[in-house]
Enzyme design. Sequence first.
Site, short mmCIF file in Angstrom:
data_model
loop_
_atom_site.label_atom_id
_atom_site.label_comp_id
_atom_site.label_asym_id
_atom_site.label_seq_id
_atom_site.Cartn_x
_atom_site.Cartn_y
_atom_site.Cartn_z
N HIS A 172 69.68 44.11 30.87
CA HIS A 172 70.49 43.05 31.48
C HIS A 172 71.60 43.65 32.34
CE1 HIS A 172 72.68 38.94 30.76
NE2 HIS A 172 72.28 39.10 32.00
N GLU A 185 70.18 44.84 35.66
CA GLU A 185 69.90 43.73 36.56
C GLU A 185 71.14 43.34 37.35
OE1 GLU A 185 69.79 39.07 36.49
OE2 GLU A 185 68.86 39.93 34.70
N HIS A 186 72.30 43.38 36.71
CA HIS A 186 73.55 43.06 37.40
C HIS A 186 74.02 44.21 38.28
CE1 HIS A 186 75.14 39.28 35.36
NE2 HIS A 186 74.00 39.50 34.74
N GLU A 230 78.49 34.92 31.05
CA GLU A 230 77.14 34.35 31.13
C GLU A 230 76.63 34.00 29.73
OE1 GLU A 230 72.65 35.65 32.70
OE2 GLU A 230 74.37 37.01 32.96
#
Length: 461
Positions: free
Chosen positions: A74, A77-78, A154
Amino acid sequence: MNSAVDLPLGAAELTFEASGDALVRRSVLPSGVRVLTERVPGSRSATIGFWIAVGSRDEHPASAGLPATYGSTHFLEHLLFKGTRTRTALDIAVSFDAVGGEHNALTAKEYTCYYAKVQDKDLPMAVEVLADMLTSSLLDPVEFENERGVILEELSMAGDDPADVANERFFEAVLGDHPLGRPIGGDADTIRAATRDGVWQHYLANYRPRDLVVTVAGAVDHDRVVDALGSALVAGGWDLDTPAAPVDRRATVPALLGGTGRLTVVERPNEQVNLLLGVPGMLATDDRRATLSMLNAIFGSGMSSRLFQQVRERRGLAYAVYSFAPGYSDAGLFGMYAGCAPAKAPAVAALMRAELERVATDGVTDEELVRAAGQLGGASALALEDSDTRMSRLGRAELTLGEFADLDEALRRIALVTVDDVRVLAADLASRPFSLVAVGATDEAAFRGVVDEAPPSTDVA
Protein backbone atom coordinates in the site's frame (compact mmCIF):
# COMPACT_ATOMS: atom_id res chain seq x y z
CA MET A 1 -11.27 -17.50 -31.40
CA ASN A 2 -12.83 -20.93 -30.97
CA SER A 3 -11.37 -21.62 -27.54
CA ALA A 4 -9.22 -20.03 -24.87
CA VAL A 5 -5.60 -19.33 -25.80
CA ASP A 6 -2.96 -20.61 -23.38
CA LEU A 7 -0.30 -18.11 -22.29
CA PRO A 8 2.79 -20.22 -21.53
CA LEU A 9 5.57 -18.27 -19.87
CA GLY A 10 8.10 -19.75 -22.25
CA ALA A 11 6.38 -18.54 -25.45
CA ALA A 12 8.22 -15.46 -26.70
CA GLU A 13 5.54 -14.30 -29.15
CA LEU A 14 1.82 -14.92 -29.55
CA THR A 15 -0.65 -13.28 -31.91
CA PHE A 16 -4.33 -14.14 -32.29
CA GLU A 17 -7.67 -12.57 -33.14
CA ALA A 18 -10.38 -12.11 -30.55
CA SER A 19 -14.09 -11.41 -30.83
CA GLY A 20 -15.08 -8.13 -32.46
CA ASP A 21 -12.06 -8.21 -34.81
CA ALA A 22 -9.71 -7.30 -31.98
CA LEU A 23 -6.07 -8.30 -32.35
CA VAL A 24 -4.22 -9.59 -29.30
CA ARG A 25 -0.44 -9.76 -29.24
CA ARG A 26 1.88 -10.91 -26.47
CA SER A 27 5.65 -10.59 -26.21
CA VAL A 28 7.87 -12.03 -23.50
CA LEU A 29 11.07 -10.01 -23.63
CA PRO A 30 14.49 -11.57 -22.89
CA SER A 31 14.54 -9.74 -19.54
CA GLY A 32 11.28 -11.42 -18.50
CA VAL A 33 9.06 -8.37 -19.05
CA ARG A 34 5.71 -9.39 -20.53
CA VAL A 35 3.73 -7.09 -22.82
CA LEU A 36 0.15 -7.80 -23.91
CA THR A 37 -1.88 -5.56 -26.18
CA GLU A 38 -5.40 -5.72 -27.58
CA ARG A 39 -6.02 -3.49 -30.59
CA VAL A 40 -9.71 -2.63 -30.83
CA PRO A 41 -11.01 -1.34 -34.19
CA GLY A 42 -12.42 2.19 -34.04
CA SER A 43 -10.85 3.10 -30.68
CA ARG A 44 -9.38 6.56 -30.23
CA SER A 45 -8.10 6.00 -26.70
CA ALA A 46 -6.05 3.43 -24.86
CA THR A 47 -5.76 2.17 -21.29
CA ILE A 48 -2.38 0.97 -20.08
CA GLY A 49 -1.53 -0.91 -16.90
CA PHE A 50 1.80 -1.73 -15.29
CA TRP A 51 1.20 -4.84 -13.17
CA ILE A 52 3.38 -6.31 -10.43
CA ALA A 53 2.26 -9.72 -9.15
CA VAL A 54 2.67 -8.78 -5.51
CA GLY A 55 -0.15 -7.80 -3.18
CA SER A 56 -1.07 -7.58 0.45
CA ARG A 57 -0.88 -11.37 0.86
CA ASP A 58 2.85 -11.27 0.07
CA GLU A 59 3.86 -9.08 3.00
CA HIS A 60 5.59 -10.66 5.97
CA PRO A 61 6.77 -9.96 9.52
CA ALA A 62 10.37 -9.20 10.38
CA SER A 63 12.61 -12.25 10.00
CA ALA A 64 16.27 -13.22 9.50
CA GLY A 65 17.44 -9.69 10.11
CA LEU A 66 15.11 -8.21 7.48
CA PRO A 67 12.49 -5.58 8.39
CA ALA A 68 8.79 -6.33 8.34
CA THR A 69 7.01 -5.52 5.10
CA TYR A 70 3.42 -5.33 6.37
CA GLY A 71 1.79 -2.33 4.69
CA SER A 72 4.59 -2.01 2.11
CA THR A 73 2.42 -2.78 -0.90
CA HIS A 74 0.00 0.00 0.00
CA PHE A 75 2.86 2.38 0.81
CA LEU A 76 4.46 1.79 -2.58
CA GLU A 77 1.19 2.44 -4.38
CA HIS A 78 1.22 5.92 -2.81
CA LEU A 79 4.93 6.65 -2.96
CA LEU A 80 5.44 5.93 -6.64
CA PHE A 81 3.35 9.03 -7.39
CA LYS A 82 5.50 11.27 -5.16
CA GLY A 83 8.36 12.01 -7.55
CA THR A 84 11.27 10.45 -9.44
CA ARG A 85 14.81 11.54 -10.27
CA THR A 86 13.47 13.60 -13.18
CA ARG A 87 9.85 14.39 -12.24
CA THR A 88 8.19 15.91 -9.21
CA ALA A 89 4.83 14.70 -7.98
CA LEU A 90 3.30 17.76 -9.64
CA ASP A 91 5.05 16.95 -12.93
CA ILE A 92 3.49 13.48 -12.89
CA ALA A 93 0.04 14.88 -12.22
CA VAL A 94 0.39 17.60 -14.87
CA SER A 95 1.50 15.07 -17.50
CA PHE A 96 -1.93 13.46 -17.45
CA ASP A 97 -4.09 16.45 -16.51
CA ALA A 98 -2.69 18.46 -19.42
CA VAL A 99 -4.01 15.93 -21.93
CA GLY A 100 -7.31 15.13 -20.22
CA GLY A 101 -6.08 11.70 -19.19
CA GLU A 102 -6.67 9.65 -16.08
CA HIS A 103 -4.07 7.94 -13.95
CA ASN A 104 -4.21 6.03 -10.71
CA ALA A 105 -3.15 2.82 -8.99
CA LEU A 106 -4.68 0.03 -6.98
CA THR A 107 -3.41 -2.41 -4.43
CA ALA A 108 -5.09 -5.81 -4.37
CA LYS A 109 -4.52 -9.02 -2.45
CA GLU A 110 -2.42 -10.64 -5.22
CA TYR A 111 -1.16 -7.77 -7.39
CA THR A 112 -0.55 -4.04 -7.70
CA CYS A 113 -1.44 -2.06 -10.82
CA TYR A 114 -0.45 1.44 -11.95
CA TYR A 115 -2.62 2.54 -14.84
CA ALA A 116 -3.63 5.38 -17.12
CA LYS A 117 -6.20 6.12 -19.81
CA VAL A 118 -5.32 8.59 -22.56
CA GLN A 119 -5.98 9.46 -26.17
CA ASP A 120 -4.08 7.30 -28.63
CA LYS A 121 -1.65 10.12 -29.47
CA ASP A 122 -0.71 10.43 -25.79
CA LEU A 123 0.05 6.75 -25.21
CA PRO A 124 3.86 7.20 -25.60
CA MET A 125 3.74 9.80 -22.82
CA ALA A 126 1.81 7.41 -20.57
CA VAL A 127 4.35 4.65 -21.19
CA GLU A 128 7.23 6.98 -20.35
CA VAL A 129 5.73 8.47 -17.19
CA LEU A 130 4.48 5.17 -15.74
CA ALA A 131 7.83 3.52 -16.47
CA ASP A 132 9.63 6.42 -14.79
CA MET A 133 7.43 6.05 -11.71
CA LEU A 134 8.04 2.31 -11.58
CA THR A 135 11.81 2.42 -12.02
CA SER A 136 12.95 5.73 -10.56
CA SER A 137 10.74 6.79 -7.67
CA LEU A 138 12.74 8.38 -4.88
CA LEU A 139 10.82 7.02 -1.90
CA ASP A 140 11.88 10.24 -0.26
CA PRO A 141 11.97 9.99 3.58
CA VAL A 142 10.01 13.22 4.01
CA GLU A 143 7.36 12.10 1.54
CA PHE A 144 7.33 8.72 3.26
CA GLU A 145 6.23 10.34 6.51
CA ASN A 146 3.71 12.53 4.68
CA GLU A 147 2.16 9.48 3.05
CA ARG A 148 2.05 7.66 6.36
CA GLY A 149 -0.35 10.35 7.50
CA VAL A 150 -2.34 10.17 4.26
CA ILE A 151 -2.69 6.38 4.50
CA LEU A 152 -3.76 6.59 8.13
CA GLU A 153 -6.46 9.07 7.10
CA GLU A 154 -7.52 6.69 4.33
CA LEU A 155 -7.79 3.85 6.83
CA SER A 156 -9.72 6.06 9.25
CA MET A 157 -12.17 6.92 6.50
CA ALA A 158 -12.68 3.23 5.75
CA GLY A 159 -13.00 2.51 9.46
CA ASP A 160 -15.88 4.98 9.68
CA ASP A 161 -17.74 3.11 6.92
CA PRO A 162 -19.59 0.13 8.42
CA ALA A 163 -19.76 -1.60 5.03
CA ASP A 164 -15.96 -1.44 4.71
CA VAL A 165 -15.54 -2.73 8.24
CA ALA A 166 -17.93 -5.60 7.56
CA ASN A 167 -16.13 -6.52 4.34
CA GLU A 168 -12.70 -6.65 6.00
CA ARG A 169 -14.00 -8.71 8.90
CA PHE A 170 -15.77 -11.06 6.49
CA PHE A 171 -12.56 -11.94 4.66
CA GLU A 172 -10.90 -12.51 8.03
CA ALA A 173 -13.78 -14.69 9.24
CA VAL A 174 -13.96 -16.92 6.16
CA LEU A 175 -10.25 -17.13 5.34
CA GLY A 176 -8.97 -17.13 8.90
CA ASP A 177 -5.20 -16.91 9.27
CA HIS A 178 -4.57 -17.19 5.54
CA PRO A 179 -2.74 -14.09 4.22
CA LEU A 180 -5.71 -13.40 1.93
CA GLY A 181 -7.71 -12.71 5.08
CA ARG A 182 -5.61 -9.65 5.95
CA PRO A 183 -6.79 -6.13 5.04
CA ILE A 184 -5.36 -4.99 1.70
CA GLY A 185 -4.38 -1.58 3.01
CA GLY A 186 -2.97 -2.80 6.29
CA ASP A 187 -4.22 -1.38 9.55
CA ALA A 188 -3.21 1.57 11.70
CA ASP A 189 -0.67 -0.48 13.66
CA THR A 190 1.10 -1.89 10.59
CA ILE A 191 1.20 1.50 8.87
CA ARG A 192 2.59 3.22 11.98
CA ALA A 193 5.20 0.48 12.32
CA ALA A 194 6.24 0.48 8.65
CA THR A 195 9.73 1.76 7.87
CA ARG A 196 11.18 3.17 4.70
CA ASP A 197 13.80 0.43 4.81
CA GLY A 198 11.10 -2.25 4.91
CA VAL A 199 9.26 -0.68 2.00
CA TRP A 200 12.53 -0.33 0.06
CA GLN A 201 13.38 -4.00 0.63
CA HIS A 202 9.88 -4.93 -0.54
CA TYR A 203 10.42 -2.86 -3.69
CA LEU A 204 13.82 -4.43 -4.46
CA ALA A 205 12.44 -7.93 -4.03
CA ASN A 206 9.41 -7.48 -6.26
CA TYR A 207 9.88 -4.62 -8.74
CA ARG A 208 12.18 -6.21 -11.30
CA PRO A 209 11.89 -6.77 -15.06
CA ARG A 210 10.86 -10.40 -14.61
CA ASP A 211 8.00 -9.31 -12.33
CA LEU A 212 6.55 -6.72 -14.70
CA VAL A 213 3.50 -7.24 -16.91
CA VAL A 214 2.34 -4.36 -19.12
CA THR A 215 -1.11 -4.53 -20.72
CA VAL A 216 -2.63 -2.06 -23.17
CA ALA A 217 -6.07 -2.09 -24.79
CA GLY A 218 -7.71 0.21 -27.31
CA ALA A 219 -5.93 2.16 -30.02
CA VAL A 220 -2.52 0.54 -29.71
CA ASP A 221 0.37 -0.51 -31.93
CA HIS A 222 2.09 -3.43 -30.21
CA ASP A 223 5.56 -2.94 -31.67
CA ARG A 224 5.62 0.74 -30.81
CA VAL A 225 4.59 0.00 -27.23
CA VAL A 226 7.33 -2.61 -26.88
CA ASP A 227 9.96 -0.21 -28.27
CA ALA A 228 8.79 2.74 -26.13
CA LEU A 229 8.61 0.57 -23.01
CA GLY A 230 12.11 -0.81 -23.50
CA SER A 231 13.58 2.67 -23.93
CA ALA A 232 11.74 3.99 -20.89
CA LEU A 233 12.77 1.11 -18.62
CA VAL A 234 16.42 1.39 -19.67
CA ALA A 235 16.30 5.15 -19.09
CA GLY A 236 15.07 4.36 -15.59
CA GLY A 237 18.10 2.19 -14.92
CA TRP A 238 16.61 -1.27 -15.38
CA ASP A 239 18.84 -3.94 -16.92
CA LEU A 240 17.03 -5.44 -19.90
CA ASP A 241 20.10 -7.14 -21.35
CA THR A 242 20.48 -9.89 -18.76
CA PRO A 243 18.26 -12.84 -19.73
CA ALA A 244 15.66 -13.83 -17.15
CA ALA A 245 12.52 -15.94 -17.16
CA PRO A 246 9.26 -14.33 -16.02
CA VAL A 247 8.35 -15.09 -12.42
CA ASP A 248 6.21 -18.18 -12.06
CA ARG A 249 2.50 -17.78 -11.59
CA ARG A 250 1.15 -18.58 -8.15
CA ALA A 251 0.48 -22.16 -7.20
CA THR A 252 -3.17 -23.14 -7.48
CA VAL A 253 -3.32 -25.80 -4.75
CA PRO A 254 -6.39 -25.09 -2.58
CA ALA A 255 -5.47 -23.69 0.81
CA LEU A 256 -6.54 -25.40 4.02
CA LEU A 257 -8.84 -22.91 5.72
CA GLY A 258 -10.06 -24.88 8.73
CA GLY A 259 -13.32 -26.65 9.31
CA THR A 260 -15.55 -24.25 11.26
CA GLY A 261 -17.33 -21.02 10.52
CA ARG A 262 -17.04 -17.87 12.56
CA LEU A 263 -19.51 -15.42 14.03
CA THR A 264 -18.19 -11.86 14.33
CA VAL A 265 -20.24 -8.94 15.61
CA VAL A 266 -18.95 -5.37 15.71
CA GLU A 267 -21.35 -3.36 17.83
CA ARG A 268 -21.95 0.18 16.59
CA PRO A 269 -24.89 2.53 17.10
CA ASN A 270 -25.83 2.63 13.41
CA GLU A 271 -29.29 2.79 11.89
CA GLN A 272 -28.58 -0.37 9.89
CA VAL A 273 -26.75 -3.62 10.37
CA ASN A 274 -24.30 -4.41 7.60
CA LEU A 275 -24.59 -8.15 7.29
CA LEU A 276 -22.32 -10.58 5.45
CA LEU A 277 -22.85 -14.32 5.36
CA GLY A 278 -20.85 -16.80 3.34
CA VAL A 279 -18.51 -19.73 2.88
CA PRO A 280 -15.11 -20.52 1.35
CA GLY A 281 -15.51 -20.36 -2.42
CA MET A 282 -13.74 -21.32 -5.62
CA LEU A 283 -10.23 -20.70 -6.90
CA ALA A 284 -9.88 -18.26 -9.79
CA THR A 285 -8.70 -21.11 -12.01
CA ASP A 286 -11.41 -23.59 -11.02
CA ASP A 287 -12.98 -25.33 -14.03
CA ARG A 288 -16.41 -24.53 -12.58
CA ARG A 289 -16.02 -20.75 -12.67
CA ALA A 290 -18.58 -20.42 -15.51
CA THR A 291 -21.03 -22.38 -13.38
CA LEU A 292 -20.20 -20.16 -10.43
CA SER A 293 -20.93 -17.07 -12.54
CA MET A 294 -24.31 -18.53 -13.48
CA LEU A 295 -25.12 -19.44 -9.88
CA ASN A 296 -24.18 -15.97 -8.69
CA ALA A 297 -26.31 -14.33 -11.39
CA ILE A 298 -29.35 -16.43 -10.52
CA PHE A 299 -28.87 -16.23 -6.80
CA GLY A 300 -27.84 -12.67 -6.05
CA SER A 301 -27.08 -10.45 -9.05
CA GLY A 302 -29.79 -8.15 -10.34
CA MET A 303 -33.37 -7.33 -9.49
CA SER A 304 -34.68 -10.70 -10.69
CA SER A 305 -32.27 -12.69 -8.52
CA ARG A 306 -33.41 -15.03 -5.76
CA LEU A 307 -32.01 -12.88 -2.96
CA PHE A 308 -33.47 -9.63 -4.28
CA GLN A 309 -36.89 -11.16 -4.77
CA GLN A 310 -37.02 -13.03 -1.47
CA VAL A 311 -35.45 -10.44 0.83
CA ARG A 312 -36.48 -7.12 -0.69
CA GLU A 313 -39.42 -7.54 -3.04
CA ARG A 314 -41.51 -10.13 -1.18
CA ARG A 315 -40.68 -9.23 2.41
CA GLY A 316 -39.30 -5.67 2.36
CA LEU A 317 -36.51 -6.61 4.77
CA ALA A 318 -33.65 -4.72 3.12
CA TYR A 319 -32.87 -2.14 0.46
CA ALA A 320 -29.51 -3.55 -0.70
CA VAL A 321 -29.01 -7.30 -0.98
CA TYR A 322 -26.75 -9.29 -3.31
CA SER A 323 -24.18 -12.07 -3.59
CA PHE A 324 -20.57 -12.05 -4.77
CA ALA A 325 -17.84 -14.60 -5.51
CA PRO A 326 -14.22 -13.39 -5.66
CA GLY A 327 -11.59 -15.98 -6.53
CA TYR A 328 -7.83 -16.02 -5.93
CA SER A 329 -5.00 -18.40 -6.75
CA ASP A 330 -5.55 -20.79 -3.83
CA ALA A 331 -8.79 -19.69 -2.16
CA GLY A 332 -12.04 -17.84 -2.73
CA LEU A 333 -15.29 -16.71 -1.14
CA PHE A 334 -18.98 -17.00 -1.82
CA GLY A 335 -20.74 -14.28 0.10
CA MET A 336 -24.11 -12.65 0.60
CA TYR A 337 -24.62 -9.05 1.73
CA ALA A 338 -27.61 -7.18 3.11
CA GLY A 339 -28.07 -3.86 4.87
CA CYS A 340 -31.12 -3.86 7.13
CA ALA A 341 -32.62 -2.63 10.38
CA PRO A 342 -31.15 -4.29 13.49
CA ALA A 343 -34.44 -5.96 14.38
CA LYS A 344 -34.61 -7.58 10.93
CA ALA A 345 -30.99 -8.77 10.74
CA PRO A 346 -31.51 -12.26 12.26
CA ALA A 347 -34.38 -13.00 9.88
CA VAL A 348 -32.42 -11.74 6.89
CA ALA A 349 -29.38 -13.85 7.79
CA ALA A 350 -31.50 -16.97 8.22
CA LEU A 351 -33.35 -16.28 4.96
CA MET A 352 -30.11 -15.84 2.98
CA ARG A 353 -28.73 -19.17 4.19
CA ALA A 354 -32.04 -20.93 3.65
CA GLU A 355 -32.25 -19.63 0.08
CA LEU A 356 -28.81 -20.99 -0.81
CA GLU A 357 -29.75 -24.32 0.74
CA ARG A 358 -32.99 -24.30 -1.28
CA VAL A 359 -31.02 -23.90 -4.50
CA ALA A 360 -28.75 -26.71 -3.34
CA THR A 361 -31.74 -28.99 -2.75
CA ASP A 362 -34.28 -27.96 -5.39
CA GLY A 363 -32.02 -26.46 -8.04
CA VAL A 364 -32.97 -23.68 -10.45
CA THR A 365 -35.31 -23.51 -13.42
CA ASP A 366 -34.55 -23.55 -17.12
CA GLU A 367 -36.00 -20.05 -17.32
CA GLU A 368 -33.58 -18.78 -14.66
CA LEU A 369 -30.68 -20.41 -16.50
CA VAL A 370 -31.59 -18.71 -19.79
CA ARG A 371 -32.05 -15.37 -18.06
CA ALA A 372 -28.70 -15.64 -16.28
CA ALA A 373 -26.91 -16.48 -19.53
CA GLY A 374 -28.44 -13.41 -21.14
CA GLN A 375 -27.53 -11.24 -18.18
CA LEU A 376 -23.90 -12.36 -18.12
CA GLY A 377 -23.49 -12.16 -21.88
CA GLY A 378 -24.98 -8.70 -22.13
CA ALA A 379 -23.11 -7.33 -19.14
CA SER A 380 -19.82 -8.69 -20.49
CA ALA A 381 -20.39 -7.22 -23.94
CA LEU A 382 -21.25 -3.81 -22.49
CA ALA A 383 -18.25 -3.86 -20.16
CA LEU A 384 -15.92 -4.56 -23.09
CA GLU A 385 -16.96 -1.29 -24.69
CA ASP A 386 -14.51 0.24 -22.19
CA SER A 387 -10.77 -0.17 -22.77
CA ASP A 388 -10.28 -0.23 -18.98
CA THR A 389 -12.09 -3.57 -18.80
CA ARG A 390 -10.11 -5.01 -21.70
CA MET A 391 -6.81 -3.88 -20.16
CA SER A 392 -7.75 -5.50 -16.85
CA ARG A 393 -8.83 -8.69 -18.62
CA LEU A 394 -5.38 -8.96 -20.19
CA GLY A 395 -3.71 -8.49 -16.81
CA ARG A 396 -5.86 -11.10 -15.10
CA ALA A 397 -5.30 -13.53 -17.97
CA GLU A 398 -1.53 -13.19 -17.75
CA LEU A 399 -1.06 -12.99 -13.99
CA THR A 400 -3.69 -15.37 -12.68
CA LEU A 401 -5.42 -17.54 -15.27
CA GLY A 402 -2.63 -18.40 -17.68
CA GLU A 403 -5.11 -18.23 -20.56
CA PHE A 404 -7.04 -15.62 -22.53
CA ALA A 405 -10.74 -16.17 -23.15
CA ASP A 406 -12.56 -13.64 -25.34
CA LEU A 407 -16.27 -12.85 -25.24
CA ASP A 408 -17.19 -15.63 -27.66
CA GLU A 409 -15.35 -18.20 -25.55
CA ALA A 410 -16.93 -16.86 -22.35
CA LEU A 411 -20.38 -17.17 -23.91
CA ARG A 412 -19.59 -20.70 -25.12
CA ARG A 413 -18.64 -21.76 -21.60
CA ILE A 414 -21.76 -20.19 -20.14
CA ALA A 415 -23.93 -21.99 -22.71
CA LEU A 416 -22.54 -25.34 -21.54
CA VAL A 417 -23.75 -24.85 -17.95
CA THR A 418 -26.80 -26.93 -17.01
CA VAL A 419 -29.36 -26.61 -14.25
CA ASP A 420 -27.83 -29.69 -12.66
CA ASP A 421 -24.37 -28.09 -12.73
CA VAL A 422 -25.77 -25.12 -10.80
CA ARG A 423 -27.53 -27.28 -8.24
CA VAL A 424 -24.45 -29.46 -7.63
CA LEU A 425 -22.22 -26.41 -7.14
CA ALA A 426 -24.76 -24.79 -4.80
CA ALA A 427 -24.84 -28.02 -2.77
CA ASP A 428 -21.05 -28.02 -2.59
CA LEU A 429 -20.97 -24.43 -1.33
CA ALA A 430 -23.87 -24.94 1.09
CA SER A 431 -22.02 -27.88 2.66
CA ARG A 432 -19.10 -25.67 3.65
CA PRO A 433 -18.87 -23.88 7.02
CA PHE A 434 -20.85 -20.64 7.07
CA SER A 435 -19.37 -17.51 8.63
CA LEU A 436 -21.33 -14.39 9.52
CA VAL A 437 -20.22 -10.82 10.17
CA ALA A 438 -22.59 -8.15 11.43
CA VAL A 439 -21.68 -4.50 12.03
CA GLY A 440 -24.30 -2.41 13.79
CA ALA A 441 -26.60 -2.24 16.80
CA THR A 442 -26.87 -5.97 17.42
CA ASP A 443 -25.15 -8.79 19.30
CA GLU A 444 -24.03 -12.36 18.68
CA ALA A 445 -27.03 -13.89 20.45
CA ALA A 446 -29.25 -12.73 17.58
CA PHE A 447 -27.44 -14.98 15.11
CA ARG A 448 -26.98 -18.19 17.06
CA GLY A 449 -27.98 -21.08 14.86
CA VAL A 450 -27.43 -19.24 11.59
CA VAL A 451 -23.76 -20.24 11.38
CA ASP A 452 -21.84 -23.33 12.41
CA GLU A 453 -19.54 -21.20 14.45
CA ALA A 454 -16.46 -21.38 16.52
CA PRO A 455 -16.60 -19.15 19.61
CA PRO A 456 -18.00 -15.75 18.57
CA SER A 457 -15.99 -12.56 18.46
CA THR A 458 -17.63 -9.34 19.58
CA ASP A 459 -16.12 -5.87 19.32
CA VAL A 460 -17.50 -2.56 20.40
CA ALA A 461 -16.41 0.28 18.13
